[in-house]
Design a protein around this motif. Sequence first.
Motif, PDB file in Angstrom:
ATOM      1  N   ASN A   7       0.857  -1.180   0.000  1.00  0.00           N
ATOM      2  CA  ASN A   7       0.000   0.000   0.000  1.00  0.00           C
ATOM      3  C   ASN A   7       0.892   1.228   0.000  1.00  0.00           C
ATOM      4  N   ALA A   8       0.368   2.311  -0.546  1.00  0.00           N
ATOM      5  CA  ALA A   8       1.110   3.570  -0.585  1.00  0.00           C
ATOM      6  C   ALA A   8       0.108   4.722  -0.555  1.00  0.00           C
ATOM      7  N   VAL A   9       0.613   5.918  -0.543  1.00  0.00           N
ATOM      8  CA  VAL A   9      -0.187   7.142  -0.583  1.00  0.00           C
ATOM      9  C   VAL A   9      -1.257   7.105   0.511  1.00  0.00           C
ATOM     10  N   ASN A  11      -2.240   4.619   2.316  1.00  0.00           N
ATOM     11  CA  ASN A  11      -3.026   3.388   2.148  1.00  0.00           C
ATOM     12  C   ASN A  11      -4.151   3.506   1.123  1.00  0.00           C
ATOM     13  N   TYR A  55      -6.629   2.604  -6.752  1.00  0.00           N
ATOM     14  CA  TYR A  55      -6.557   3.826  -5.962  1.00  0.00           C
ATOM     15  C   TYR A  55      -7.953   4.135  -5.443  1.00  0.00           C
TER      16      TYR A  55
END
Length: 153
Positions: A7-9, A11, A55
């Motif tokens: 995960n990024a940004v 989550n 996203y």
Amino acid sequence: EMAIWGNAVGNNLAWSVAYGYTNATFRSYDDGEANYRGNRVPYVPSHTLSANADYTIVVRNRRMKYITIGACTTAQGDIYWDEANTYRQKFYSLLNARAMFGFSRFKVNIWAKNITCTKYCTFAMDSSASGKKHYFGQKGTPLTFGVDVSASF
């Protein structure tokens, strides 16, 4: 086979990547007419690959809860269709996309598959049943799109 995900940004972005390699060859196989030793085993792709990204945007609304936009690619090949390795499906990839809208009691998922209109074969074989050798193949699914709606009570 290898897979990684994360995960990024904050989550909001979920992603994954997976790859597999298969080296399936005949150690010994002689059907009385030919020796296939060292040839690739039919119907087994050498490489498989998938990559996904979604996203999610959280919506501060009474009715709508979230919007998720995503893309996915899957790929595989080479795939041989006979023991002699005379015909095959070369490596190919498919690109898919989706947008999901989450509401209080239902979800709407708008999706498209094979958006690049890749031409590929999902299965092939030969037959000599009529006395003459014929090749038959099943074409892969072309561009397809749709909408799914699900409700919870």
